[in-house]
Every structure is written in C-alpha cells, then in structure tokens.
Design a protein around this motif. Structure first.
Motif, PDB file in Angstrom:
ATOM      1  N   VAL A 120       0.820  -1.216   0.000  1.00 43.06           N
ATOM      2  CA  VAL A 120       0.000   0.000   0.000  1.00 43.06           C
ATOM      3  C   VAL A 120       0.854   1.266   0.000  1.00 43.06           C
ATOM      4  O   VAL A 120       0.320   2.373  -0.087  1.00 43.06           O
ATOM      5  CB  VAL A 120      -0.954   0.034   1.224  1.00 43.06           C
ATOM      6  CG1 VAL A 120      -1.855  -1.182   1.232  1.00 43.06           C
ATOM      7  CG2 VAL A 120      -0.181   0.153   2.534  1.00 43.06           C
ATOM      8  N   LEU A 121       2.169   1.124   0.094  1.00 40.27           N
ATOM      9  CA  LEU A 121       3.033   2.304   0.157  1.00 40.27           C
ATOM     10  C   LEU A 121       3.150   2.965  -1.215  1.00 40.27           C
ATOM     11  O   LEU A 121       3.241   2.284  -2.237  1.00 40.27           O
ATOM     12  CB  LEU A 121       4.418   1.919   0.676  1.00 40.27           C
ATOM     13  CG  LEU A 121       4.465   1.395   2.110  1.00 40.27           C
ATOM     14  CD1 LEU A 121       5.876   0.928   2.466  1.00 40.27           C
ATOM     15  CD2 LEU A 121       3.992   2.460   3.095  1.00 40.27           C
ATOM     16  N   PRO A 122       3.191   4.294  -1.255  1.00 42.28           N
ATOM     17  CA  PRO A 122       3.218   5.014  -2.535  1.00 42.28           C
ATOM     18  C   PRO A 122       4.634   5.162  -3.096  1.00 42.28           C
ATOM     19  O   PRO A 122       5.630   4.985  -2.386  1.00 42.28           O
ATOM     20  CB  PRO A 122       2.659   6.389  -2.156  1.00 42.28           C
ATOM     21  CG  PRO A 122       3.116   6.580  -0.738  1.00 42.28           C
ATOM     22  CD  PRO A 122       3.060   5.212  -0.105  1.00 42.28           C
ATOM     23  N   ASN A 123       4.712   5.518  -4.371  1.00 45.94           N
ATOM     24  CA  ASN A 123       6.001   5.816  -4.997  1.00 45.94           C
ATOM     25  C   ASN A 123       6.687   7.011  -4.352  1.00 45.94           C
ATOM     26  O   ASN A 123       7.896   7.187  -4.487  1.00 45.94           O
ATOM     27  CB  ASN A 123       5.813   6.102  -6.493  1.00 45.94           C
ATOM     28  CG  ASN A 123       5.835   4.845  -7.331  1.00 45.94           C
ATOM     29  OD1 ASN A 123       6.424   3.840  -6.952  1.00 45.94           O
ATOM     30  ND2 ASN A 123       5.189   4.898  -8.480  1.00 45.94           N
ATOM     31  N   ALA A 124       5.915   7.828  -3.644  1.00 39.33           N
ATOM     32  CA  ALA A 124       6.480   9.013  -2.991  1.00 39.33           C
ATOM     33  C   ALA A 124       7.297   8.663  -1.749  1.00 39.33           C
ATOM     34  O   ALA A 124       8.035   9.511  -1.242  1.00 39.33           O
ATOM     35  CB  ALA A 124       5.363   9.980  -2.600  1.00 39.33           C
ATOM     36  N   ALA A 125       7.183   7.430  -1.250  1.00 37.50           N
ATOM     37  CA  ALA A 125       7.902   7.042  -0.034  1.00 37.50           C
ATOM     38  C   ALA A 125       9.409   7.208  -0.224  1.00 37.50           C
ATOM     39  O   ALA A 125       9.966   6.845  -1.256  1.00 37.50           O
ATOM     40  CB  ALA A 125       7.574   5.596   0.327  1.00 37.50           C
ATOM     41  N   GLU A 126      10.060   7.763   0.792  1.00 35.92           N
ATOM     42  CA  GLU A 126      11.507   7.973   0.725  1.00 35.92           C
ATOM     43  C   GLU A 126      12.257   6.649   0.801  1.00 35.92           C
ATOM     44  O   GLU A 126      11.811   5.693   1.430  1.00 35.92           O
ATOM     45  CB  GLU A 126      11.973   8.853   1.884  1.00 35.92           C
ATOM     46  CG  GLU A 126      11.622  10.310   1.738  1.00 35.92           C
ATOM     47  CD  GLU A 126      12.172  11.147   2.886  1.00 35.92           C
ATOM     48  OE1 GLU A 126      12.762  10.559   3.825  1.00 35.92           O
ATOM     49  OE2 GLU A 126      12.011  12.376   2.851  1.00 35.92           O
ATOM     50  N   THR A 127      13.424   6.627   0.172  1.00 35.37           N
ATOM     51  CA  THR A 127      14.311   5.482   0.258  1.00 35.37           C
ATOM     52  C   THR A 127      15.753   5.967   0.233  1.00 35.37           C
ATOM     53  O   THR A 127      16.024   7.132  -0.087  1.00 35.37           O
ATOM     54  CB  THR A 127      14.055   4.482  -0.890  1.00 35.37           C
ATOM     55  OG1 THR A 127      14.792   3.274  -0.656  1.00 35.37           O
ATOM     56  CG2 THR A 127      14.474   5.059  -2.236  1.00 35.37           C
ATOM     57  N   SER A 128      16.669   5.069   0.580  1.00 29.85           N
ATOM     58  CA  SER A 128      18.103   5.354   0.551  1.00 29.85           C
ATOM     59  C   SER A 128      18.807   4.211  -0.150  1.00 29.85           C
ATOM     60  O   SER A 128      18.318   3.073  -0.148  1.00 29.85           O
ATOM     61  CB  SER A 128      18.663   5.499   1.980  1.00 29.85           C
ATOM     62  OG  SER A 128      18.000   6.524   2.681  1.00 29.85           O
TER      63      SER A 128
END
Length: 205
Positions: A120-128
């Motif tokens: 359910v997490l969006p493409n906008a979620a931050e990642t590293s």
C-alpha cells in the motif's frame, strides 16, 4: 566530502572513487576517455522517492544496494515522502499519503508481514541506497539525467552528483553534463527541449 543538500531534501555523497591520476601512472599516454571504464565511483543517496530509485536501477551497468521495505518498518510515512514541486501542499495528495500510512500501520498491527503491508506504500515514499558506477556509465548517466527533459528529481540528484565529481575529478567531469554539453549538439532530435544554449552555458566550467 560532506552531504550535498538540495532544496527538495535529497542527499548525495561521493564516498569513494578511483583516481584517474593513479591509473595514469601505470598506463600513461592514453586519452583520458580510455580510462573511464576502469574508474569507479560510489555514492550514498538519501531521501529520494521510490519513483526516483526505479529510474536509477534502469541504469543496469551499475551496482545498487537499496533500503528494504521488506524488513524495515515504515514509520511516520507522512513525514518521509518526496512531494513534487508541482503538487506542493496539496490537500488531496497529503490526505492520500496519510491514508496509505494508516493502512500500512493497520496491516502491520494486524499481523501482516511487512513485505506484504508495503504493497500500500506510494512511490512518494523515501528510500536510501548505495550506488556504484564506472566512469563511462556515469558519463552516460549524467548525459541523460542532467538533460532538461529528465524528470525533476533525478535531474536534481544528477546535478548534485556532478557538482561533487567536478570537485574530486575535474579533468574528467568538467566534460560531463547533458549530452548537448558533452557533444556540442542535441541528440534528442524532435524531442529537443530547444534550450541547448542555455543548458551549455549552465554546465560550462
């Protein structure tokens, strides 16, 4: 080098790289471009969106180690998203992010594995991630991703990387930038942005 902070929050740090000078000592008298496939550059990248990381991994002649959503619990999603400048403080966007955050947390609380709740997490979620490229692949990456036609977030990342590369290895990367700067003509054909002179001036050293 210290982290380079962009206005949109992303961070990129050049961690290690192979020195052109070191290779030249053993194999002198070659044009500098001949050394590019043998040079290696590793960056730590933080606070980019999953949408941006999906674009990055399309550069297949590179190595990536990305933060996992399978094992790490995503907390405070509403504070860890990348918002496009064209959206800004849009109430509808913010509401959807909040709903996704609530849905994710409910699923985890109900016992769903994190690897399933993340759906359910969006493409906008931050990642590293960590990213390593050789010099030739990096020149190609910069040629594409500093172009005016590149998506804004990956272009911002590429600009940040290029700034540090020019500090560390100016003999190579003073020649880097969008392909119109590298080649002195625009290879985009009918898709050109029409702003080659402006782009060349921006990246000129």
């Amino acid at each position: 080098m210290q982290f380079h902070q962009e206005e949109n929050g992303l961070k990129a740090e050049l961690l290690t790289y192979t020195s052109l000078e070191g290779i030249e000592k053993n194999f002198p008298d070659l044009p500098w471009r001949n050394y590019l496939p043998h040079l290696s550059y590793t960056f730590a990248v933080e606070k980019i969106s999953r949408a941006c990381s999906h674009q990055l991994v399309r550069h297949r002649v590179a190595s990536f180690s990305q933060q996992s959503q399978r094992y790490i619990t995503i907390k405070n999603l509403d504070k860890k998203v990348v918002t496009p400048p064209t959206i800004g403080e849009n109430e509808g966007f913010n509401n959807l992010i909040e709903q996704a955050s609530d849905a994710y947390q409910r699923l985890v609380d109900q016992g769903a594995p994190k690897e399933d709740a993340r759906f359910v997490l969006p493409n906008a979620a931050e990642t590293s991630l960590l990213m390593t490229m050789d010099g030739a692949s990096l020149m190609h990456f910069l040629g594409l991703r500093t172009c005016n036609r590149a998506q804004w977030e990956i272009r911002s990342l590429a600009d940040s990387m290029l700034e540090q590369l020019r500090e560390g290895e100016p003999r190579v990367f003073n020649n880097a930038g969008p392909y119109c700067y590298q080649l002195n003509y625009c290879p985009e054909g009918r898709f050109t942005c029409g702003k080659m002179d402006e782009a060349v001036e921006r990246y000129s050293v």
